[in-house]
Design a protein around this motif. Structure first.
Motif, mmCIF file in Angstrom:
data_model
loop_
_atom_site.group_PDB
_atom_site.id
_atom_site.type_symbol
_atom_site.label_atom_id
_atom_site.label_comp_id
_atom_site.label_asym_id
_atom_site.label_seq_id
_atom_site.Cartn_x
_atom_site.Cartn_y
_atom_site.Cartn_z
ATOM 1 N N THR A 49 -3.081 5.406 4.293
ATOM 2 C CA THR A 49 -2.481 4.496 5.272
ATOM 3 C C THR A 49 -3.528 3.678 6.001
ATOM 4 O OG1 THR A 49 -0.907 4.382 7.113
ATOM 5 C CG2 THR A 49 -2.449 6.211 7.152
ATOM 6 N N PHE A 50 -3.140 2.487 6.370
ATOM 7 C CA PHE A 50 -3.835 1.625 7.335
ATOM 8 C C PHE A 50 -2.953 0.401 7.541
ATOM 9 C CE2 PHE A 50 -5.233 -0.563 3.622
ATOM 10 C CZ PHE A 50 -6.007 -1.664 3.908
ATOM 11 N N LYS A 51 -3.458 -0.604 8.245
ATOM 12 C CA LYS A 51 -2.587 -1.708 8.648
ATOM 13 C C LYS A 51 -1.998 -2.485 7.481
ATOM 14 C CE LYS A 51 -6.397 -4.912 9.401
ATOM 15 N NZ LYS A 51 -7.087 -5.752 10.366
ATOM 16 N N GLU A 52 -2.598 -2.446 6.294
ATOM 17 C CA GLU A 52 -2.111 -3.244 5.170
ATOM 18 C C GLU A 52 -1.164 -2.513 4.224
ATOM 19 O OE1 GLU A 52 -5.272 -5.302 3.170
ATOM 20 O OE2 GLU A 52 -6.204 -5.870 5.072
ATOM 21 N N ILE A 53 -1.200 -1.167 4.188
ATOM 22 C CA ILE A 53 -0.348 -0.415 3.270
ATOM 23 C C ILE A 53 -0.239 1.033 3.729
ATOM 24 C CG2 ILE A 53 -2.234 0.187 1.707
ATOM 25 C CD1 ILE A 53 -0.247 -0.154 -0.641
ATOM 26 N N THR A 54 0.911 1.637 3.493
ATOM 27 C CA THR A 54 1.103 3.073 3.689
ATOM 28 C C THR A 54 1.751 3.593 2.421
ATOM 29 O OG1 THR A 54 1.315 2.933 6.083
ATOM 30 C CG2 THR A 54 2.298 4.854 5.036
ATOM 31 N N LYS A 55 1.199 4.676 1.876
ATOM 32 C CA LYS A 55 1.695 5.216 0.622
ATOM 33 C C LYS A 55 1.751 6.736 0.705
ATOM 34 C CE LYS A 55 1.026 4.772 -4.334
ATOM 35 N NZ LYS A 55 0.287 4.096 -5.402
ATOM 36 N N LEU A 56 2.850 7.322 0.187
ATOM 37 C CA LEU A 56 3.026 8.776 0.164
ATOM 38 C C LEU A 56 3.320 9.219 -1.259
ATOM 39 C CD1 LEU A 56 3.386 11.410 1.931
ATOM 40 C CD2 LEU A 56 5.840 10.931 1.813
ATOM 41 N N GLU A 57 2.637 10.287 -1.674
ATOM 42 C CA GLU A 57 2.890 10.916 -2.971
ATOM 43 C C GLU A 57 3.240 12.381 -2.745
ATOM 44 O OE1 GLU A 57 -0.622 10.462 -5.344
ATOM 45 O OE2 GLU A 57 -0.405 8.281 -5.465
ATOM 46 N N LYS A 58 4.076 12.908 -3.624
ATOM 47 C CA LYS A 58 4.472 14.316 -3.579
ATOM 48 C C LYS A 58 4.200 14.905 -4.959
ATOM 49 C CE LYS A 58 8.725 17.027 -3.290
ATOM 50 N NZ LYS A 58 10.164 16.900 -3.013
ATOM 51 N N ASN A 59 3.342 15.915 -5.034
ATOM 52 C CA ASN A 59 2.961 16.532 -6.313
ATOM 53 C C ASN A 59 2.505 15.473 -7.314
ATOM 54 O OD1 ASN A 59 3.747 19.021 -5.192
ATOM 55 N ND2 ASN A 59 5.850 18.735 -5.876
ATOM 56 N N SER A 60 1.700 14.529 -6.831
ATOM 57 C CA SER A 60 1.124 13.415 -7.610
ATOM 58 C C SER A 60 2.152 12.392 -8.085
ATOM 59 C CB SER A 60 0.333 13.936 -8.812
ATOM 60 O OG SER A 60 -0.733 14.742 -8.373
ATOM 61 N N ALA A 61 3.385 12.468 -7.612
ATOM 62 C CA ALA A 61 4.422 11.490 -7.975
ATOM 63 C C ALA A 61 4.698 10.566 -6.788
ATOM 64 C CB ALA A 61 5.707 12.199 -8.386
ATOM 65 N N PHE A 62 4.997 9.312 -7.076
ATOM 66 C CA PHE A 62 5.272 8.307 -6.059
ATOM 67 C C PHE A 62 6.505 8.683 -5.229
ATOM 68 C CE2 PHE A 62 7.560 4.581 -4.625
ATOM 69 C CZ PHE A 62 6.573 3.888 -3.950
ATOM 70 N N VAL A 63 6.415 8.517 -3.893
ATOM 71 C CA VAL A 63 7.538 8.770 -2.988
ATOM 72 C C VAL A 63 7.859 7.536 -2.144
ATOM 73 C CG1 VAL A 63 8.383 10.135 -1.029
ATOM 74 C CG2 VAL A 63 7.058 11.234 -2.845
ATOM 75 N N TYR A 64 6.842 6.911 -1.530
ATOM 76 C CA TYR A 64 7.061 5.861 -0.534
ATOM 77 C C TYR A 64 5.859 4.921 -0.492
ATOM 78 C CZ TYR A 64 7.356 3.724 4.114
ATOM 79 O OH TYR A 64 7.391 2.827 5.143
ATOM 80 N N GLU A 65 6.165 3.633 -0.270
ATOM 81 C CA GLU A 65 5.107 2.656 -0.027
ATOM 82 C C GLU A 65 5.657 1.560 0.866
ATOM 83 O OE1 GLU A 65 2.129 1.097 -3.080
ATOM 84 O OE2 GLU A 65 3.558 -0.560 -2.872
ATOM 85 N N SER A 66 4.832 1.092 1.810
ATOM 86 C CA SER A 66 5.193 -0.077 2.614
ATOM 87 C C SER A 66 4.019 -1.041 2.642
ATOM 88 C CB SER A 66 5.572 0.316 4.045
ATOM 89 O OG SER A 66 4.424 0.698 4.783
ATOM 90 N N VAL A 67 4.355 -2.327 2.579
ATOM 91 C CA VAL A 67 3.368 -3.399 2.679
ATOM 92 C C VAL A 67 3.915 -4.407 3.677
ATOM 93 C CG1 VAL A 67 2.142 -5.221 1.455
ATOM 94 C CG2 VAL A 67 2.628 -3.047 0.292
ATOM 95 N N PRO A 68 3.269 -4.606 4.842
ATOM 96 C CA PRO A 68 2.069 -3.947 5.323
ATOM 97 C C PRO A 68 2.347 -2.488 5.689
ATOM 98 C CG PRO A 68 2.975 -5.345 7.037
ATOM 99 C CD PRO A 68 3.800 -5.567 5.797
ATOM 100 N N GLY A 69 1.347 -1.830 6.265
ATOM 101 C CA GLY A 69 1.463 -0.421 6.620
ATOM 102 C C GLY A 69 2.545 -0.160 7.652
ATOM 103 N N SER A 70 2.970 1.101 7.723
ATOM 104 C CA SER A 70 4.027 1.504 8.652
ATOM 105 C C SER A 70 3.786 2.937 9.101
ATOM 106 C CB SER A 70 5.396 1.399 7.965
ATOM 107 O OG SER A 70 5.453 2.260 6.845
#
Length: 136
Positions: free
Chosen positions: A43-64
């Motif tokens: 995470t930071f001001k440009e993007i926030t990303k979450l993975e669970k067990n190495s699989a994609f869960v969430y992303e926001s652009v810009p960060g949240s």
């Protein structure tokens, strides 16, 4: 201004909160254990990303900042904080239709693509935006 100082945490009700949209530099936490799963957040001001067990869960652009994130096979709910027009991508079941609600108002039915990603945009502010995604 709600942010998660530790970048990811388990709330008292068992839900996850993560992200910090005011950080000026990229930050991450790996190997965060929660209910038998392993999470990674970047995470930071440009993007926030979450993975669970190495699989994609969430992303926001810009960060949240995401508070109270909870997902079940039929329902995903969370509250979002950030600045301005934000694109949200959620990893769900592939090729499936969902109804998306923002602040209790339906923004319509949407279908995930073949990789299970659902993409929509919301206008974020420091007051918070409630999101509910319900499987049809």
């Amino acid at each position: 201004m709600p942010v998660v100082e530790s970048l990811i945490c388990k709330e008292a009700d068992g839900k996850l909160s993560f992200g910090n949209y005011i950080l000026g530099t990229k930050s991450k936490v790996e190997d965060f254990g929660h209910d038998g799963d392993v999470y990674k957040v970047k995470t930071f001001k440009e993007i926030t990303k979450l993975e669970k067990n190495s699989a994609f869960v969430y992303e926001s652009v810009p960060g949240s900042t995401v508070m109270g994130f909870e997902t079940t096979p039929n329902l995903t709910t969370f509250e979002l904080y950030g600045f301005g027009d934000t694109q949200i991508t959620i990893g769900l079941e592939e090729d499936t239709e969902y109804e998306v609600y923002v602040d209790d108002v339906s923004i319509g039915g949407m279908k995930t693509n073949l990789s299970g990603k659902l993409i929509f945009s919301v206008e974020l502010s420091e007051k918070g935006t409630k999101v509910l995604i319900k499987k049809r």
